[in-house]
Design a protein around this motif. Structure first.
Motif, short mmCIF file in Angstrom:
data_model
loop_
_atom_site.label_atom_id
_atom_site.label_comp_id
_atom_site.label_asym_id
_atom_site.label_seq_id
_atom_site.Cartn_x
_atom_site.Cartn_y
_atom_site.Cartn_z
N VAL A 104 46.08 2.77 0.19
CA VAL A 104 45.31 3.44 -0.86
C VAL A 104 44.44 4.52 -0.21
O VAL A 104 43.82 4.29 0.84
N PHE A 105 44.44 5.68 -0.82
CA PHE A 105 43.66 6.82 -0.33
C PHE A 105 42.28 6.74 -0.96
O PHE A 105 42.13 6.89 -2.17
N ILE A 106 41.27 6.45 -0.14
CA ILE A 106 39.93 6.21 -0.68
C ILE A 106 38.88 6.98 0.10
O ILE A 106 39.09 7.38 1.25
N ASP A 107 37.73 7.18 -0.54
CA ASP A 107 36.58 7.71 0.17
C ASP A 107 36.02 6.61 1.07
O ASP A 107 36.14 5.42 0.75
N PRO A 108 35.42 6.97 2.21
CA PRO A 108 34.90 5.95 3.13
C PRO A 108 33.61 5.33 2.60
O PRO A 108 32.50 5.66 3.04
N GLU A 109 33.77 4.43 1.66
CA GLU A 109 32.64 3.77 0.99
C GLU A 109 32.88 2.27 0.94
O GLU A 109 34.02 1.82 0.73
N THR A 110 31.81 1.50 1.11
CA THR A 110 31.91 0.04 1.16
C THR A 110 32.63 -0.53 -0.05
O THR A 110 33.53 -1.38 0.09
N GLU A 111 32.24 -0.09 -1.23
CA GLU A 111 32.84 -0.62 -2.46
C GLU A 111 34.34 -0.41 -2.49
O GLU A 111 35.10 -1.30 -2.91
N GLN A 112 34.80 0.74 -2.02
CA GLN A 112 36.23 1.05 -2.06
C GLN A 112 37.00 0.28 -0.98
O GLN A 112 38.14 -0.13 -1.21
N VAL A 113 36.40 0.07 0.17
CA VAL A 113 37.06 -0.72 1.21
C VAL A 113 37.23 -2.16 0.74
O VAL A 113 38.30 -2.76 0.90
N LYS A 114 36.19 -2.71 0.14
CA LYS A 114 36.27 -4.08 -0.38
C LYS A 114 37.34 -4.17 -1.47
O LYS A 114 38.09 -5.16 -1.54
N ALA A 115 37.42 -3.13 -2.30
CA ALA A 115 38.43 -3.12 -3.37
C ALA A 115 39.84 -3.03 -2.79
O ALA A 115 40.77 -3.66 -3.31
N ALA A 116 40.00 -2.25 -1.72
CA ALA A 116 41.32 -2.14 -1.08
C ALA A 116 41.79 -3.49 -0.57
O ALA A 116 42.96 -3.85 -0.69
N LYS A 117 40.86 -4.24 -0.01
CA LYS A 117 41.19 -5.59 0.44
C LYS A 117 41.56 -6.47 -0.75
O LYS A 117 42.54 -7.24 -0.71
N LYS A 118 40.81 -6.34 -1.82
CA LYS A 118 41.02 -7.19 -3.00
C LYS A 118 42.38 -6.95 -3.65
O LYS A 118 43.02 -7.88 -4.13
N VAL A 119 42.84 -5.70 -3.66
CA VAL A 119 44.13 -5.40 -4.31
C VAL A 119 45.32 -5.75 -3.40
O VAL A 119 46.47 -5.69 -3.83
N GLY A 120 45.06 -6.07 -2.14
CA GLY A 120 46.13 -6.49 -1.25
C GLY A 120 46.80 -5.39 -0.46
O GLY A 120 47.90 -5.58 0.07
N ALA A 121 46.17 -4.22 -0.36
CA ALA A 121 46.76 -3.11 0.38
C ALA A 121 46.90 -3.45 1.86
O ALA A 121 46.11 -4.24 2.41
N ASP A 122 47.89 -2.88 2.50
CA ASP A 122 48.07 -3.06 3.94
C ASP A 122 47.21 -2.07 4.73
O ASP A 122 46.68 -2.41 5.79
N PHE A 123 47.10 -0.85 4.21
CA PHE A 123 46.38 0.22 4.88
C PHE A 123 45.36 0.85 3.92
O PHE A 123 45.54 0.79 2.70
N VAL A 124 44.36 1.49 4.50
CA VAL A 124 43.54 2.45 3.77
C VAL A 124 43.68 3.79 4.48
O VAL A 124 43.80 3.84 5.71
N GLU A 125 43.72 4.86 3.69
CA GLU A 125 43.61 6.19 4.28
C GLU A 125 42.28 6.77 3.85
O GLU A 125 42.04 6.99 2.65
#
Length: 245
Positions: A131-152
């Protein structure tokens, strides 16, 4: 660990689509970029098909020997297309038909249920997810929650600060990306970064421990217009290698 380079070939297709002819060919560009040493090819199939076309991705899938990262929106038709093509990775990105380029990271935190279903569907079809996200705590936690393998991590704010010459803002953005990289690794996520990176500003991002790959497109294609694509890719790889911790 050497940071890898993914070359985004969208802007090769942008030049082609300006005349609606056959050249330059993004598939040929992908081959040249790989021969020059890049570690992956990135292509964004937009809903409006303004640059990369369906046919390009089908040809790329049969050609790319490194890693094919397909960027798409959450549109069900795009998701199904990805499943049919079978790229190595799908990166979910936000889209706005009026934007010139992607304007911000995806608000994954606001779409947990929707993105979770897409991620599961892609994984069930043996496709890695990012998932392509801004470097923000809320979005990193959400990326983990949705099961993504990577964050960009979207590096646009950092790139803009560099362009404006705001040292304080540059340092703030670097610190933010560093902190979010640590958090993402804590959650077991793998990290890519990109958007607005170029030959002048890439080193501090490449030097961040934990970032595995940088996705760069416009700057490399712009440089290629002057020195050729092979040289442009090699020059970027040299800068990244010098910066790697």
């Amino acid at each position: 660990m050497t940071v890898k380079l993914g070359v985004n070939i969208d802007h090769i297709a942008t030049i082609r689509e300006a005349r609606k002819i056959r050249e330059p060919d993004p598939v040929a560009a992908a081959i040249i970029a790989e021969l020059a040493g890049c570690h992956g090819i990135v292509a964004h199939l937009r809903e409006d098909k303004r640059h990369i076309q369906d046919r390009d991705l089908k040809l790329l899938r049969g050609t790319v020997a490194t890693k094919l990262d397909l960027q798409i929106s959450t549109n069900p038709e795009m998701v199904q297309f990805a499943i049919n093509v079978q790229p190595d990775m799908v990166t979910l990105v936000p889209e706005n038909s009026q934007e010139i380029t992607t304007e911000a990271g995806m608000n994954v935190a606001a779409k947990i249920d929707e993105i979770s279903k897409i991620v599961m569907t892609l994984k069930n079809n043996d496709i890695a997810t990012c998932v392509f996200i801004d470097p923000e705590t809320e979005q990193v936690k959400a990326a983990k929650k949705v099961g993504a393998d990577f964050v960009e991590f979207n590096t646009a704010r950092y790139a803009t600060a560099c362009d404006l010459g705001s040292i304080q803002e540059v340092n703030r953005e670097i610190s933010s990306i560093q902190d979010m990289t640590v958090l993402a690794k804590k959650y077991g996520l793998r990290i890519i970064a990109g958007h607005g990176l170029n030959y002048r500003n890439v080193e501090p991002i490449a030097a961040i421990e934990g970032i595995e790959e940088l996705n760069i497109g416009h700057s490399i294609v712009a440089r290629a217009a002057l020195v050729g694509l092979e040289n442009a890719v090699k020059e970027m790889l040299d800068i990244i290698r010098r910066a790697t911790p």
